[in-house]
Motif scaffolding. Structure first.
Motif, PDB file in Angstrom:
ATOM      1  N   GLN A 167     -12.349   3.636  -2.298  1.00 51.31           N
ATOM      2  CA  GLN A 167     -11.229   4.539  -2.049  1.00 51.31           C
ATOM      3  C   GLN A 167     -11.521   5.414  -0.833  1.00 51.31           C
ATOM      4  O   GLN A 167     -12.612   5.934  -0.674  1.00 51.31           O
ATOM      5  N   ARG A 170      -6.952   1.713   3.203  1.00 47.74           N
ATOM      6  CA  ARG A 170      -5.854   1.349   4.095  1.00 47.74           C
ATOM      7  C   ARG A 170      -6.241   0.120   4.914  1.00 47.74           C
ATOM      8  O   ARG A 170      -7.435  -0.184   5.092  1.00 47.74           O
ATOM      9  N   ILE A 207      -6.872  -8.001   1.241  1.00 46.84           N
ATOM     10  CA  ILE A 207      -5.809  -6.989   1.250  1.00 46.84           C
ATOM     11  C   ILE A 207      -5.577  -6.451  -0.166  1.00 46.84           C
ATOM     12  O   ILE A 207      -5.416  -5.237  -0.365  1.00 46.84           O
ATOM     13  N   ASP A 208      -5.576  -7.341  -1.160  1.00 46.86           N
ATOM     14  CA  ASP A 208      -5.387  -6.909  -2.552  1.00 46.86           C
ATOM     15  C   ASP A 208      -6.512  -5.969  -2.984  1.00 46.86           C
ATOM     16  O   ASP A 208      -6.258  -4.960  -3.670  1.00 46.86           O
ATOM     17  N   ARG A 221      -5.989  -2.532  -1.365  1.00 43.48           N
ATOM     18  CA  ARG A 221      -4.885  -1.829  -1.994  1.00 43.48           C
ATOM     19  C   ARG A 221      -5.268  -1.310  -3.394  1.00 43.48           C
ATOM     20  O   ARG A 221      -4.897  -0.206  -3.790  1.00 43.48           O
ATOM     21  N   SER A 222      -5.989  -2.105  -4.136  1.00 40.71           N
ATOM     22  CA  SER A 222      -6.317  -1.734  -5.516  1.00 40.71           C
ATOM     23  C   SER A 222      -7.256  -0.540  -5.599  1.00 40.71           C
ATOM     24  O   SER A 222      -7.224   0.202  -6.589  1.00 40.71           O
ATOM     25  N   GLN A 250       2.394  -5.704   3.536  1.00 38.63           N
ATOM     26  CA  GLN A 250       1.260  -5.411   2.654  1.00 38.63           C
ATOM     27  C   GLN A 250       0.185  -4.560   3.327  1.00 38.63           C
ATOM     28  O   GLN A 250      -0.781  -4.157   2.670  1.00 38.63           O
ATOM     29  N   VAL A 251       0.333  -4.314   4.624  1.00 33.73           N
ATOM     30  CA  VAL A 251      -0.683  -3.560   5.359  1.00 33.73           C
ATOM     31  C   VAL A 251      -0.061  -2.306   5.951  1.00 33.73           C
ATOM     32  O   VAL A 251       1.158  -2.156   6.011  1.00 33.73           O
ATOM     33  N   ASP A 252      -0.910  -1.393   6.413  1.00 32.72           N
ATOM     34  CA  ASP A 252      -0.417  -0.127   6.963  1.00 32.72           C
ATOM     35  C   ASP A 252       0.082  -0.274   8.396  1.00 32.72           C
ATOM     36  O   ASP A 252       1.024   0.406   8.795  1.00 32.72           O
TER      37      ASP A 252
END
Length: 294
Positions: free
Chosen positions: A188, A217, A208-209, A212-213, A232-234
């Motif tokens: 995180q 970013r 990417i998953d 995100r989880s 799905q991305v910033d």
């Protein structure tokens, strides 16, 4: 040669826009629609202007009228079908045949394509995308730079250079089962930068998953995957790949990485200067500790 989807799209655009083109633009369009796709892949705007009896500026205008952002965009569409239909060794022979053995011509070919790709990259990435990417990286506790095969060079470059401006960063380039260790290290508050021009590797979705989880970013540096992963991305930064293989695949990704690095340096000058000072001091210590000969 079989008509590829890219070539058919070009010819359809010429038919649809014919009445809107000027006389000189029609000359360009007619040449583009009738020329073999492999010859278009290796041609510069100046060469296409000469071949169509016009100018490089007219070529650019005609391409824009036909719906292309520029010559690199046309080459990219043509290359997708051409590279799948023609064996790599044949493409290599065609590149050699095109550039010949004239050193001046070879020099010009490489620099012309490099300039085309870099200018194309400059136009395709909007300021807000760059701003979002820089903000995501500036706030990250650690930055994970992912790239495999030809993209490894840009990912390693970014990770190394980030460390030199005082940012915690690491390179990841594993595939398959081995990638799990790198995924475990994403936490995180981190950020992930993915360099992947065109092929939708299964690892990208998992990467990417994972980000995100855990609340990390993601910035994607790509050519063709914006539509697939953009939601799905910033941020997506565009780095056009080479349609011919004349210049290295990583060229535009390296330039994009340098733009991000300079922006991060400007955002926190004190941190970058301090890291640079420490790096210089460490290098001096290492040089001083070398045993003397004799």
């Amino acid at each position: 040669m079989e008509i590829t989807e890219g070539l058919e799209r070009l010819r359809s655009a010429v038919r649809d826009q014919w009445d809107t083109l000027s006389a000189s633009e029609r000359a360009v369009a007619q040449y583009l629609a009738s020329a073999p796709p492999e010859s278009l892949l290796f041609a510069s705007a100046q060469e296409l202007g000469s071949a169509s009896g016009t100018s490089n500026a007219t070529v650019v205008r005609a391409l824009q009228r036909l719906g292309y952002a520029g010559l690199p965009a046309l080459k990219r569409e043509l290359a997708s079908g051409f590279t799948s239909a023609v064996a790599p060794e044949v493409r290599l022979q065609q590149r050699i045949a095109h550039v010949g053995r004239d050193l001046g011509g070879i020099w010009d070919e490489v620099f012309d394509e490099a300039q085309e790709r870099i200018e194309h990259a400059r136009r395709l990435t909007p300021d807000d995308a760059l701003r979002t990417a820089v903000e995501a990286l500036a706030e990250a506790a650690e930055i994970h730079c992912y790239g495999v095969a030809a993209s490894e060079l840009a990912a390693r470059h970014l990770a190394l250079a980030l460390g030199r401006i005082g940012r915690r960063a690491r390179y990841a380039g594993a595939t398959g089962f081995a990638l799990a260790d790198a995924l475990l290290g994403i936490r995180q508050g981190d950020a992930v930068v993915i360099f992947q021009p065109g092929r939708a590797l299964s690892e990208l979705s998992v990467l990417i998953d994972r980000a995100r989880s855990v609340g990390a970013r993601v910035v994607l540096v790509t050519d063709e995957l914006a539509e697939l992963y953009g939601g799905q991305v910033d941020a997506v930064l565009t780095a056009p790949h080479t349609p011919t293989g004349i210049t290295t695949e990583a060229l535009t990704a390296l330039v994009v990485a340098d733009a991000v690095l300079l922006a991060l340096t400007a955002l926190d000058e004190a941190r970058a200067v301090d890291a640079s000072h420490q790096l210089t001091a460490l290098r001096e210590q290492l040089l001083a500790s070398r045993p003397r000969k004799g």
